[in-house]
Enzyme design. Structure first.
Site, PDB file in Angstrom:
ATOM      1  N   ARG A 142      39.971  77.081  88.672  1.00 31.61           N
ATOM      2  CA  ARG A 142      39.226  76.941  87.418  1.00 31.61           C
ATOM      3  C   ARG A 142      38.809  78.291  86.824  1.00 31.61           C
ATOM      4  O   ARG A 142      38.843  78.494  85.600  1.00 31.61           O
ATOM      5  CB  ARG A 142      37.989  76.076  87.676  1.00 31.61           C
ATOM      6  CG  ARG A 142      37.115  75.846  86.448  1.00 31.61           C
ATOM      7  CD  ARG A 142      35.909  74.981  86.818  1.00 31.61           C
ATOM      8  NE  ARG A 142      35.069  74.706  85.669  1.00 31.61           N
ATOM      9  CZ  ARG A 142      35.228  73.685  84.822  1.00 31.61           C
ATOM     10  NH1 ARG A 142      36.238  72.853  85.004  1.00 31.61           N
ATOM     11  NH2 ARG A 142      34.409  73.508  83.814  1.00 31.61           N
ATOM     12  N   SER A 196      47.422  98.498 114.639  1.00 32.83           N
ATOM     13  CA  SER A 196      47.307  97.773 113.365  1.00 32.83           C
ATOM     14  C   SER A 196      45.992  98.053 112.658  1.00 32.83           C
ATOM     15  O   SER A 196      45.939  98.193 111.429  1.00 32.83           O
ATOM     16  CB  SER A 196      47.443  96.264 113.599  1.00 32.83           C
ATOM     17  OG  SER A 196      48.686  95.966 114.159  1.00 32.83           O
ATOM     18  N   HIS A 239       1.439  82.209  89.269  1.00 37.91           N
ATOM     19  CA  HIS A 239       1.274  80.863  89.850  1.00 37.91           C
ATOM     20  C   HIS A 239       1.461  79.784  88.790  1.00 37.91           C
ATOM     21  O   HIS A 239       0.904  78.676  88.897  1.00 37.91           O
ATOM     22  CB  HIS A 239      -0.102  80.706  90.518  1.00 37.91           C
ATOM     23  CG  HIS A 239      -0.437  81.802  91.478  1.00 37.91           C
ATOM     24  ND1 HIS A 239       0.055  81.830  92.760  1.00 37.91           N
ATOM     25  CD2 HIS A 239      -1.164  82.929  91.325  1.00 37.91           C
ATOM     26  CE1 HIS A 239      -0.382  82.925  93.363  1.00 37.91           C
ATOM     27  NE2 HIS A 239      -1.121  83.611  92.512  1.00 37.91           N
ATOM     28  N   SER A 261      25.784  67.590  76.461  1.00 38.98           N
ATOM     29  CA  SER A 261      25.655  66.388  77.280  1.00 38.98           C
ATOM     30  C   SER A 261      26.666  65.361  76.797  1.00 38.98           C
ATOM     31  O   SER A 261      26.949  65.265  75.600  1.00 38.98           O
ATOM     32  CB  SER A 261      24.235  65.815  77.181  1.00 38.98           C
ATOM     33  OG  SER A 261      24.162  64.518  77.735  1.00 38.98           O
ATOM     34  N   SER A 299      39.469  89.877 111.913  1.00 37.38           N
ATOM     35  CA  SER A 299      40.675  89.807 111.095  1.00 37.38           C
ATOM     36  C   SER A 299      40.675  88.586 110.192  1.00 37.38           C
ATOM     37  O   SER A 299      40.909  88.687 108.976  1.00 37.38           O
ATOM     38  CB  SER A 299      41.919  89.788 111.993  1.00 37.38           C
ATOM     39  OG  SER A 299      43.089  89.680 111.221  1.00 37.38           O
TER      40      SER A 299
END
Length: 466
Positions: free
Chosen positions: A21, A131, A180, A306, A351
Site C-alpha cells: 500500500r 562473511s 492535567h 467517513s 543475520s
C-alpha cells in the site's frame, strides 16, 4: 477453504504494507535496505577491499593492478550493477546456499570474463575474510547513507521547517495552556511549537554524534588469516584505513568476535525511537488542538472523512503517523535489544534479524510524510483561542499572588485560592478579578499594576527564540 494459487509479488500481493500500500511513499529506501541494495553494497565492499589490496607492496600478484584506470574499471562492477546482476547472484546462491559466496563467485567471474584476470588474481577476492566482514561493513554503510541522504533531510524538510514557520508566524498568539487537562498559565502558540523544535534538534545533534562502526577482522576478529599469510603487513592499520575509504564516518572496531557487536547500531535505533516518541507526542497534541477547534483543517476536494457521516474532516494524517511510528518503535526496540546479544563468538540470530532493519525506517519515513501533509492542512482558529482565554480569567491568579508576595501582602496564595478555585459551571470573570483587587488593602499603583494583567498578556518571555 479457498484454493491456493501461486501469485506474483506486486503492490497488491505484498504482505508488508511498506512494500504494498505504501510503496510509492517509501520506495526510495529500497536503494539502501532491499535485498538488491544489500547485494550491491556487498559487491562494493568486496571490490573496494580488493582495490586496497593492490596498494600493498607485499601482495605482489596484485601490484600491477595498482593503477587508476584499473581501479576505475573495477569500480564499474558495482557502479554499473543492476537487477540482472543481482538475479544472477541469487541464482548462484541456490547452489551455494550461501549469499556471500555467491557474491564472491560473481565478482571472480566478472573479472575473468570482462577483464581477463587470471585465477591467481581473482583468488584475492574475499581474501582472508569471513562473511560478516562483508555484511558488518556493508550494512553499517547502508545505514549511514540512508540516514544522511534520506532520514535526516526528510525530518528537517517535513517537520522542522514547517514547525519553525509556525513558531515564527504564531509566536505572539496568546493561548491558554493546559496542565492535567485543566486551564493553566497562558503561553503562545509559537512557543509550544518551539518545544518540539528544540527536542527534535537535540536528537539530531545526538544522532550526528553517534559513531558508525563496523567489523572487519576475519573469522573471529583477530585477522588470523591475514597475519599468517603476510605477517609483515600492518593489517590492523590497513583495515582501519580501508573502511574509511568507504565512508569517512565509518569506524572499524578493533576487538570483536566474528560479528560486530552492534552497540552503536543499537544506539542509533534508540535515537530514532526517541525521535518517533517526540513526534507521537506532537501528533497527539495537534490532534487534541484540532478537537478543541484551536486548529481547523483545509478541505481537500474529493476527500471523504467517513463512509456514513458526510460532515467529517478527520485528522487522519496525524493518526496514521502515530500508528506507523508505533510499529517502527516496536521494531527499533526489538532490534536494539536483540542485536548486541550473540552466543560466544557468534550465532546466526543477528543475520535473520538484520534483514528487517529497513522496515522501521520505512514506517518512520511514511510517518514523516504523513505529518508533513497534516501540518500543511492546519489553519489557526484565533477566534476560538481568544474565546477560551477570555473564559478563563482565573489563570491570572498566579501573577496576582506572586506580585502580592513581592509586596509583602499576607497569605496571597490562600486569598487567590479562595477566590478562584470554583467548580461546576461557575467561571471567574474579569470583573471578579478586578473586584477582588479593589478589595485589597494595597496602594493604588499596585492595584493598577494588577489590573493590567490579562490572560492575553500574561505570557512570559517570548522573545528568546528566532
Amino acid at each position: 477453504m479457498s484454493q491456493q494459487t501461486s501469485i506474483l509479488l506486486n503492490n497488491l500481493t505484498a504482505i508488508s504494507p511498506i512494500d504494498g500500500r505504501y510503496w510509492n511513499q517509501v520506495q526510495v529506501l529500497s536503494n539502501y535496505f532491499s535485498e538488491y541494495a544489500l547485494i550491491k553494497y556487498r559487491v562494493q565492499v568486496e571490490v573496494e577491499y580488493f582495490i586496497q589490496l593492490t596498494k600493498i607492496p607485499d601482495v605482489k600478484p596484485l601490484n600491477h593492478l595498482n593503477k587508476e584506470d584499473e581501479h576505475s574499471k573495477l569500480r564499474e562492477i558495482y557502479t554499473k550493477f543492476d537487477e540482472s546482476d543481482a538475479l544472477k547472484i541469487k541464482q548462484t546462491e541456490k547452489t551455494t546456499n550461501h549469499d556471500i559466496k555467491a557474491v564472491e563467485y560473481f565478482i571472480k567471474e566478472k573479472m575473468q570474463k570482462d577483464f581477463q584476470y587470471s585465477e591467481v588474481i581473482t583468488e584475492f577476492i574475499h581474501f582472508g575474510l569471513t562473511s560478516q566482514d562483508i555484511n558488518n561493513t556493508a550494512i553499517p554503510l547502508s545505514i549511514i547513507e540512508a540516514v544522511e541522504q534520506q532520514m535526516v533531510p526528510q525530518l528537517k524538510s517535513s517537520i522542522l521547517e514547517p514547525l519553525k514557520s509556525f513558531a515564527q508566524q504564531w509566536r505572539d498568539v496568546s493561548m491558554l495552556a493546559r496542565t492535567h487537562g485543566q486551564p493553566a498559565t497562558p503561553t503562545t502558540v509559537g512557543k509550544e511549537f518551539m518545544v518540539f523544535i528544540e527536542r527534535l534538534e537535540n536528537q539530531i545533534i545526538q544522532l550526528n554524534s553517534l559513531p558508525h562502526t563496523c567489523k572487519f577482522g576475519g573469522a573471529t576478529g583477530n585477522l588470523n588469516a591475514h597475519h599468517v599469510s603476510y605477517p609483515q603487513v600492518k593489517w590492523v592499520e590497513f583495515s582501519e584505513s580501508f573502511v574509511k575509504t568507504l565512508h569517512p564516518n565509518l569506524k572499524r572496531m578493533r576487538f570483536t568476535t566474528q560479528i560486530e557487536h552492534y552497540d552503536n547500531v543499537a544506539a542509533l535505533l534508540d535515537c530514532f525511537k526517541r525521535i518517533n516518541t517526540i513526534l507521537i507526542d506532537l501528533c497527539r497534541d495537534i490532534w487534541t488542538y484540532i478537537s478543541m477547534e484551536y486548529f481547523n483543517q483545509k478541505l481537500i476536494k474529493g476527500e471523504v472523512g467517513s463512509s456514513t457521516m458526510p460532515h467529517k474532516v478527520n485528522p487522519i494524517d496525524f493518526e496514521n503517523a502515530e500508528g506507523n511510528m508505533g510499529v517502527a518503535n516496536a521494531l527499533y526496540e526489538h532490534l536494539s535489544a536483540k542485536l548486541p546479544i550473540s552466543r560466544l563468538q557468534r550465532d546466526l540470530t543477528d543475520s535473520t534479524v538484520l534483514r528487517s532493519i529497513g522496515v522501521p525506517f520505512g514506517h518512520t519515513l511514511l510517518s514523516l510524510k504523513s505529518i508533513q501533509r497534516g501540518l500543511s492542512k492546519l489553519v489557526l482558529n484565533e477566534a476560538n483561542i481568544s474565546k477560551d482565554l477570555d473564559s478563563n480569567w482565573a489563570v491570572v491568579s498566579e501573577a496576582i499572588q506572586t506580585i502580592l508576595r513581592r509586596e509583602g501582602f499576607p497569605k496571597p496564595y490562600e486569598a487567590l485560592k479562595e477566590l478562584t478555585r470554583v467548580s461546576g459551571s461557575k467561571k471567574i470573570s474579569q470583573d471578579d478579578i478586578h473586584n477582588f483587587v479593589d478589595s485589597l488593602s494595597i496602594p493604588d499603583d499596585i492595584k493598577s499594576e494588577l489590573k493590567k494583567i490579562t490572560p492575553f498578556n500574561y505570557i512570559g518571555i517570548i522573545s528568546a527564540f528566532n
